[in-house]
Motif scaffolding. Sequence first.
Motif, short mmCIF file in Angstrom:
data_model
loop_
_atom_site.label_atom_id
_atom_site.label_comp_id
_atom_site.label_asym_id
_atom_site.label_seq_id
_atom_site.Cartn_x
_atom_site.Cartn_y
_atom_site.Cartn_z
N LEU B 90 107.14 -89.21 49.01
CA LEU B 90 107.68 -90.55 49.15
C LEU B 90 107.93 -91.17 47.78
O LEU B 90 107.05 -91.13 46.91
N CYS B 91 109.09 -91.75 47.61
CA CYS B 91 109.46 -92.43 46.37
C CYS B 91 109.42 -93.94 46.63
O CYS B 91 109.74 -94.39 47.74
N ALA B 92 109.03 -94.70 45.62
CA ALA B 92 108.95 -96.15 45.77
C ALA B 92 109.34 -96.82 44.45
O ALA B 92 109.33 -96.17 43.39
N SER B 93 109.67 -98.09 44.52
CA SER B 93 109.97 -98.85 43.31
C SER B 93 109.44 -100.27 43.47
O SER B 93 109.22 -100.75 44.59
N SER B 94 109.24 -100.93 42.33
CA SER B 94 108.82 -102.33 42.36
C SER B 94 109.36 -103.02 41.12
O SER B 94 109.69 -102.38 40.11
N GLU B 95 109.43 -104.36 41.22
CA GLU B 95 109.96 -105.11 40.08
C GLU B 95 108.97 -105.13 38.93
O GLU B 95 109.35 -105.03 37.77
N TYR B 96 107.70 -105.28 39.24
CA TYR B 96 106.68 -105.21 38.21
C TYR B 96 105.41 -104.61 38.81
O TYR B 96 105.28 -104.50 40.02
N THR B 97 104.48 -104.17 37.96
CA THR B 97 103.25 -103.54 38.41
C THR B 97 102.47 -104.51 39.28
O THR B 97 102.28 -105.67 38.90
N GLY B 98 102.01 -104.05 40.45
CA GLY B 98 101.26 -104.90 41.35
C GLY B 98 102.12 -105.67 42.32
O GLY B 98 101.62 -106.31 43.23
N ASP B 99 103.44 -105.62 42.14
CA ASP B 99 104.36 -106.29 43.05
C ASP B 99 104.52 -105.45 44.31
O ASP B 99 104.11 -104.29 44.36
N THR B 100 105.15 -106.02 45.30
CA THR B 100 105.47 -105.25 46.51
C THR B 100 106.26 -104.00 46.13
O THR B 100 107.20 -104.07 45.35
N GLN B 101 105.84 -102.87 46.71
CA GLN B 101 106.57 -101.63 46.48
C GLN B 101 107.50 -101.37 47.66
O GLN B 101 107.11 -101.54 48.81
N TYR B 102 108.71 -100.96 47.35
CA TYR B 102 109.71 -100.63 48.35
C TYR B 102 109.83 -99.11 48.41
O TYR B 102 110.02 -98.47 47.38
N PHE B 103 109.72 -98.58 49.62
CA PHE B 103 109.67 -97.13 49.80
C PHE B 103 110.98 -96.58 50.35
O PHE B 103 111.66 -97.23 51.15
N GLY B 104 111.30 -95.37 49.90
CA GLY B 104 112.37 -94.62 50.50
C GLY B 104 111.91 -93.96 51.79
O GLY B 104 110.72 -94.04 52.14
N PRO B 105 112.82 -93.29 52.51
CA PRO B 105 112.47 -92.69 53.81
C PRO B 105 111.64 -91.42 53.69
O PRO B 105 111.08 -90.95 54.68
N GLY B 106 111.53 -90.85 52.49
CA GLY B 106 110.72 -89.66 52.30
C GLY B 106 111.50 -88.36 52.40
O GLY B 106 112.57 -88.31 53.00
N THR B 107 110.95 -87.33 51.77
CA THR B 107 111.46 -85.96 51.91
C THR B 107 110.33 -85.11 52.45
O THR B 107 109.25 -85.04 51.85
N ARG B 108 110.59 -84.48 53.59
CA ARG B 108 109.58 -83.58 54.15
C ARG B 108 109.90 -82.17 53.69
O ARG B 108 110.92 -81.60 54.07
N LEU B 109 109.03 -81.62 52.85
CA LEU B 109 109.23 -80.30 52.25
C LEU B 109 108.36 -79.27 52.93
O LEU B 109 107.15 -79.48 53.09
N THR B 110 108.97 -78.15 53.31
CA THR B 110 108.23 -77.00 53.84
C THR B 110 108.57 -75.79 52.98
O THR B 110 109.74 -75.45 52.82
N VAL B 111 107.54 -75.16 52.44
CA VAL B 111 107.72 -73.96 51.62
C VAL B 111 107.14 -72.78 52.39
O VAL B 111 105.94 -72.77 52.72
N LEU B 112 107.98 -71.82 52.68
CA LEU B 112 107.56 -70.68 53.49
C LEU B 112 107.01 -69.54 52.64
O LEU B 112 107.38 -69.40 51.47
#
Lengths: 113, 112
Positions: B90-112
């Motif tokens: 999951l990737c996220a970003s925020s305007e400053y440290t401790g601020d609300t973090q906004y998350f992306g939808p995620g990448t589900r990785l499977t390694v066989l």
Amino acid sequence: KQEVTQIPAALSVPEGENLVLNCSFTDSAIYNLQWFRQDPGKGLTSLLLIQSSQREQTSGRLNASLDKSSGRSTLYIAASQPGDSATYLCAVSQVSGNTPLVFGKGTRLSVIA
Amino acid sequence: EADIYQTPRYLVIGTGKKITLECSQTMGHDKMYWYQQDPGMELHLIHYSYGVNSTEKGDLSSESTVSRIRTEHFPLTLESARPSHTSQYLCASSEYTGDTQYFGPGTRLTVL
């Protein structure tokens, strides 16, 4: 090291009930505490952010409280609906250390119609 | 709704392959983060960045690497994928440290 614990791990309630989710943290030196919602296979959505100087925050049917000295927060959901079914995560932003947010494992909520 | 994007959403790949997970945000946030989450477990921070050319390791040791050449872009790379890397990222970003973090939808990785 900061540790965040959420109780219960899972909760199932009938539609319309009011409910409380609990979060506790071991180090009270925090900037703020945040509650997130996560739907299966998705990212997180921020619900409420409480600054360390605040006691509570409200958004619609959600109310979050913070008792920093005792290391506790609660998320109150009023008149629960099936659409509230999700995992609810608590996270604290620390004053020290290099981890911006420390998360709990979450409470998995099921609201039964 | 937050403007933070992750690609691919799902990836199944064989052991030993090099992969790059993409994360982009259009909010102009300086702070960006990568988390790893196993099913039913808590999120663990693996990398973060406080701005261009700034990257730090998080509290969970990871064999992945990151770069921050542009404000809006924070890719994560695994040089040689292994089954132990199977997880949701999951990737996220925020305007400053401790601020609300906004998350992306995620990448589900499977390694066989």
